[in-house]
Motif scaffolding. Structure first.
Motif, PDB file in Angstrom:
ATOM      1  N   PHE A 170       0.724  -1.361  -0.088  1.00 45.65           N
ATOM      2  CA  PHE A 170      -0.012   0.092   0.156  1.00 45.65           C
ATOM      3  C   PHE A 170       0.735   1.285  -0.019  1.00 45.65           C
ATOM      4  O   PHE A 170       0.395   2.311  -0.330  1.00 45.65           O
ATOM      5  CB  PHE A 170      -0.990  -0.115   1.262  1.00 45.65           C
ATOM      6  N   LEU A 171       2.310   1.219   0.315  1.00 49.99           N
ATOM      7  CA  LEU A 171       3.024   2.409   0.494  1.00 49.99           C
ATOM      8  C   LEU A 171       3.697   2.384  -1.056  1.00 49.99           C
ATOM      9  O   LEU A 171       4.240   3.532  -1.423  1.00 49.99           O
ATOM     10  CB  LEU A 171       3.841   2.377   1.425  1.00 49.99           C
ATOM     11  N   ARG A 172       3.771   1.480  -1.624  1.00 49.17           N
ATOM     12  CA  ARG A 172       4.685   1.415  -2.844  1.00 49.17           C
ATOM     13  C   ARG A 172       4.182   2.386  -3.938  1.00 49.17           C
ATOM     14  O   ARG A 172       5.255   3.169  -4.545  1.00 49.17           O
ATOM     15  CB  ARG A 172       4.818   0.078  -3.579  1.00 49.17           C
ATOM     16  N   PRO A 173       2.779   2.753  -4.122  1.00 47.24           N
ATOM     17  CA  PRO A 173       2.641   3.698  -5.064  1.00 47.24           C
ATOM     18  C   PRO A 173       3.009   5.025  -4.866  1.00 47.24           C
ATOM     19  O   PRO A 173       3.362   6.040  -5.740  1.00 47.24           O
ATOM     20  CB  PRO A 173       1.083   3.768  -5.197  1.00 47.24           C
ATOM     21  N   ILE A 174       3.295   5.277  -3.463  1.00 48.60           N
ATOM     22  CA  ILE A 174       3.884   6.945  -3.286  1.00 48.60           C
ATOM     23  C   ILE A 174       5.058   6.944  -3.753  1.00 48.60           C
ATOM     24  O   ILE A 174       5.540   8.060  -4.310  1.00 48.60           O
ATOM     25  CB  ILE A 174       4.104   6.845  -1.779  1.00 48.60           C
ATOM     26  N   GLY A 175       6.057   5.994  -3.941  1.00 44.02           N
ATOM     27  CA  GLY A 175       7.267   5.844  -4.554  1.00 44.02           C
ATOM     28  C   GLY A 175       7.352   6.396  -5.963  1.00 44.02           C
ATOM     29  O   GLY A 175       7.841   6.945  -6.771  1.00 44.02           O
ATOM     30  N   TYR A 176       6.220   5.644  -6.529  1.00 51.95           N
ATOM     31  CA  TYR A 176       6.006   5.832  -8.153  1.00 51.95           C
ATOM     32  C   TYR A 176       5.629   7.215  -8.590  1.00 51.95           C
ATOM     33  O   TYR A 176       5.743   7.654  -9.494  1.00 51.95           O
ATOM     34  CB  TYR A 176       5.278   4.783  -8.566  1.00 51.95           C
ATOM     35  N   ILE A 177       4.957   7.904  -7.641  1.00 49.11           N
ATOM     36  CA  ILE A 177       4.607   9.320  -8.022  1.00 49.11           C
ATOM     37  C   ILE A 177       5.632  10.275  -7.620  1.00 49.11           C
ATOM     38  O   ILE A 177       5.486  11.623  -8.070  1.00 49.11           O
ATOM     39  CB  ILE A 177       3.278   9.650  -7.284  1.00 49.11           C
ATOM     40  N   MET A 178       6.778   9.871  -7.033  1.00 44.02           N
ATOM     41  CA  MET A 178       7.842  10.834  -6.798  1.00 44.02           C
ATOM     42  C   MET A 178       8.954  11.018  -7.879  1.00 44.02           C
ATOM     43  O   MET A 178       9.479   9.879  -8.391  1.00 44.02           O
ATOM     44  CB  MET A 178       8.453  10.510  -5.586  1.00 44.02           C
ATOM     45  N   PRO A 179       9.435  12.070  -8.401  1.00 42.32           N
ATOM     46  CA  PRO A 179      10.343  12.104  -9.468  1.00 42.32           C
ATOM     47  C   PRO A 179      11.509  11.726  -8.980  1.00 42.32           C
ATOM     48  O   PRO A 179      12.448  11.153  -9.770  1.00 42.32           O
ATOM     49  CB  PRO A 179      10.434  13.373  -9.715  1.00 42.32           C
ATOM     50  N   LEU A 180      11.847  11.816  -7.583  1.00 45.26           N
ATOM     51  CA  LEU A 180      13.129  11.059  -7.190  1.00 45.26           C
ATOM     52  C   LEU A 180      13.510   9.816  -7.297  1.00 45.26           C
ATOM     53  O   LEU A 180      14.652   9.385  -7.699  1.00 45.26           O
ATOM     54  CB  LEU A 180      13.225  11.495  -5.701  1.00 45.26           C
ATOM     55  N   THR A 181      12.205   9.004  -7.401  1.00 44.19           N
ATOM     56  CA  THR A 181      12.414   7.505  -7.684  1.00 44.19           C
ATOM     57  C   THR A 181      13.233   7.443  -9.131  1.00 44.19           C
ATOM     58  O   THR A 181      13.959   6.522  -9.293  1.00 44.19           O
ATOM     59  CB  THR A 181      11.243   7.086  -7.536  1.00 44.19           C
ATOM     60  N   TYR A 182      12.720   8.143 -10.091  1.00 44.41           N
ATOM     61  CA  TYR A 182      13.110   7.981 -11.361  1.00 44.41           C
ATOM     62  C   TYR A 182      14.625   8.590 -11.778  1.00 44.41           C
ATOM     63  O   TYR A 182      15.248   8.135 -12.305  1.00 44.41           O
ATOM     64  CB  TYR A 182      12.138   8.728 -12.494  1.00 44.41           C
ATOM     65  N   TRP A 183      14.755   9.763 -10.833  1.00 39.38           N
ATOM     66  CA  TRP A 183      15.936  10.390 -10.915  1.00 39.38           C
ATOM     67  C   TRP A 183      17.101   9.381 -10.385  1.00 39.38           C
ATOM     68  O   TRP A 183      18.164   9.298 -10.875  1.00 39.38           O
ATOM     69  CB  TRP A 183      15.994  11.665 -10.344  1.00 39.38           C
ATOM     70  N   LEU A 184      16.782   8.640  -9.436  1.00 40.50           N
ATOM     71  CA  LEU A 184      17.892   8.224  -8.622  1.00 40.50           C
ATOM     72  C   LEU A 184      18.173   6.790  -9.424  1.00 40.50           C
ATOM     73  O   LEU A 184      19.095   6.192  -9.359  1.00 40.50           O
ATOM     74  CB  LEU A 184      17.409   7.564  -7.088  1.00 40.50           C
TER      75      LEU A 184
END
Lengths: 301, 291
Positions: free
Chosen positions: A223-237
């Motif tokens: 249930f917390l994983r989608p938060i990571g997908y909406i953050m640009p930082l995830t893609y940048w890192l």
């Protein structure tokens, strides 16, 4: 003679500047001011040590945690994932919170926000310029941390295999994205009185947890994983890791289905969205701060 | 005639109502007065509670997920929760004890403290007591929430020993904070940077997120100067099933060292406070503001 000089000086100083000139001048001077504020409290040697100890200690905590459990298995792909994610995350803390902290520093500490604001500058550009010093400090910390990993922790980075082009472009886009996030945070800071101290750290901590900076997103509960997908930082890192260690980073399933081009497209799209959003939010917060007389408030530093 | 009688009455009333305190009574009143805003302040500004609990929980969660990612034994999750709770005390000592006199200098209160007819030691003690009470509440919430969120299981060997370790660690830690506060009397804006610097390196050396037994013996011994190092190590030994096997020294030895550190830091704080106050007055640094 002196009257002629005065006229010459007046006509020179009254020459209208274009908006772009104002922005460039503002950025240059605020970057210089930011550097002075960050560095001139100590001599350069002490300042260099200060700038390096903190990030190295932060990285060392993770290294010790990792080596305790894996008995020093630094060849595992998870190690560069954690180490590089943590190293590049230093930009987040420094650039994003650095820009937003300028509001607190000027308003509460130096009590100069009102004077800065009424001076002939472009205030959002001034805030962005204040982040430059932090960006430089972060860059040195990141480089030293990665070098330390390569030299002493068998961090598997083949410098000849690094995708330097991708690294540079991802860094430029990523830092701009962080600057826009910092500007949003700074705008909110204009309206905050009591909560301002914790808000920057709160946002940075939340991003640290949800962006998969030091562990793959699969470890998070569903249930917390989608938060990571909406953050640009995830893609940048992810892009920064792929540029440095290529296939090792792509082995993790989180974003394995995306090509570098797709990730870059998402990152650029999100950066543009944040840039537009920051403009809207800044104007709103600026107007509200004026209405409520918050520009010259001092909440007792 | 009437006016002089009124004046005499007023003096009588003042003499009756404003009783001058001195000695131990003044000392205790000062301690209570300085502890009061620390405890009451957090009731009035409840948002601090959110930030002081929310932020450590976030940091703790990130480290828990790192341990989960590398498949660490479950007790390590408990170690991280306990370490995360103790960060609240270290932050409190750094920012609300050590740096406090610097903040007071910045806001102009420090000169008033010095001028007032009370003991600076009582002011520091009040700050420490108020800080301990307020921070214990926060740390307790972090432990409870963290334990519930990550299903940590405890196996407490001895509650009295656990309590003794906690109390001694707090006395030594806040004694250290009082000692630092006197040193910070001489500092200006560098105080902020020093406190900022003393976070991650201390988290590392004191083993906030892993047992310090993993360090070289001498490194761990050196780190034991910071009371939380041995405090945390002993508490983990007493509260977790695998704690004893991962302990640095025996619990009794750690208790003895903590007792020694408590006495040492409190005495050093008393001596340093007197010395630094005189030095700061002589050098005119009590009211300076170098920003």
């Amino acid at each position: 003679m002196s009257s002629v000089n005065l006229r010459t000086t007046s006509s020179f100083s009254l020459k209208p500047e274009s908006r772009l000139d104002v922005m460039i001048r503002t950025f240059r001077l605020s970057a210089w001011l930011g550097w002075q504020i960050e560095s001139n409290w100590a001599d350069p040697f002490l300042f260099a040590i200060y700038s390096l100890i903190k990030p190295l200690a932060g990285a060392a905590i993770l290294v010790v945690m990792y080596s305790v459990i894996t008995r020093g298995d630094f060849d595992s792909p998870i190690f560069p994932y954690i180490y590089l994610g943590n190293a590049f995350y230093m930009y987040v803390g420094q650039v994003m919170t650095g820009i937003s902290w300028a509001v607190i520093d000027d308003r509460e500490h130096y009590k100069t926000l009102r004077y800065v604001y009424v001076s002939p500058i472009h205030y959002p550009t001034y805030l962005l310029g204040r982040g430059v010093a932090r960006f430089l400090i972060a860059s040195i910390s990141v480089v030293v941390t990665i070098l330390f990993g390569i030299l002493f922790l068998r961090l598997q980075i083949d410098l000849a295999a690094v995708n330097w082009g991708l690294l540079l472009i991802a860094l430029i886009v990523g830092v701009n994205m962080l600057a826009m996030m910092g500007l949003i945070l700074a705008s909110v800071m204009l309206l905050l009185v009591h909560h301002m101290w914790g808000i920057g750290d709160a946002v940075a901590s939340a991003l640290y947890l949800f962006s998969g900076a030091i562990f793959p997103l699969e470890v998070l509960p569903d249930f917390l994983r989608p938060i990571g997908y909406i953050m640009p930082l995830t893609y940048w890192l992810e892009l920064m890791r792929r540029a440095m260690v290529g296939e090792v980073a792509m082995a993790f399933p989180t974003l394995a289905g995306y090509s570098n081009g797709q990730l870059m497209g998402i990152l650029i799209g999100m950066t543009v969205a944040f840039a537009l959003l920051s403009g809207v939010i800044f104007r709103f917060c600026e107007r509200r701060a004026k209405e409520r007389g918050l520009f010259d408030i001092v909440t007792n530093y | 005639m009437n006016q002089s009688r009124t004046s005499t009455d007023l003096q009588t009333v003042l003499r009756q109502e404003v009783e001058k305190s001195a000695g131990w009574r003044l000392f205790i009143q000062t301690v209570i007065a300085r502890a009061y805003p620390r405890i009451i302040g957090q009731q009035r500004e409840k948002s601090w509670m959110f930030f002081d609990i929310f932020l450590p929980i976030m940091a703790v969660s990130a480290y828990v997920f790192v341990y989960r990612a590398i498949q660490a034994p479950e007790d390590y999750v408990g170690f991280v929760i306990m370490g995360g709770a103790m960060t609240a005390f270290w932050m409190n000592v750094l920012w609300s004890m050590s740096s406090q006199l610097y903040w007071e200098k910045e806001t102009g209160n420090l000169a008033l403290y010095i001028m007032a007819p009370n003991s600076m030691m009582a002011i520091l003690l009040g700050m420490a007591l108020g800080g301990i009470v307020a921070t214990t509440l926060r740390a307790g919430v972090i432990v409870v929430l963290g334990s519930l969120l990550f299903r940590v299981s405890y196996a407490v060997v001895s509650f009295p020993q656990l309590l003794a370790v906690f109390i001694l660690a707090m006395v030594a830690l806040y004694g250290m904070g009082m000692m630092f506060a006197s040193v910070y009397l001489l500092l200006s804006r560098e105080a902020w940077h020093i406190s900022n610097l003393a976070q991650e390196p201390v988290y590392l050396l004191s083993g906030f997120y892993f047992p310090i037994k993993n360090f070289n013996f001498w490194v761990a011994l050196g780190a034991s100067v910071i009371p939380l190092t041995l405090g945390l190590d002993a508490m983990r030994q007493l509260a977790f099933k695998t704690g004893a096997s991962l302990g640095f020294l025996s619990v009794n030895m750690e208790l003895g060292i903590l007792l020694g550190l408590s006495i040492l830091f409190l005495l050093a704080a008393r001596f340093l406070l007197r010395y630094m106050e005189k030095l700061a007055i002589r050098e005119g640094r009590l009211t300076e503001s170098r920003r």
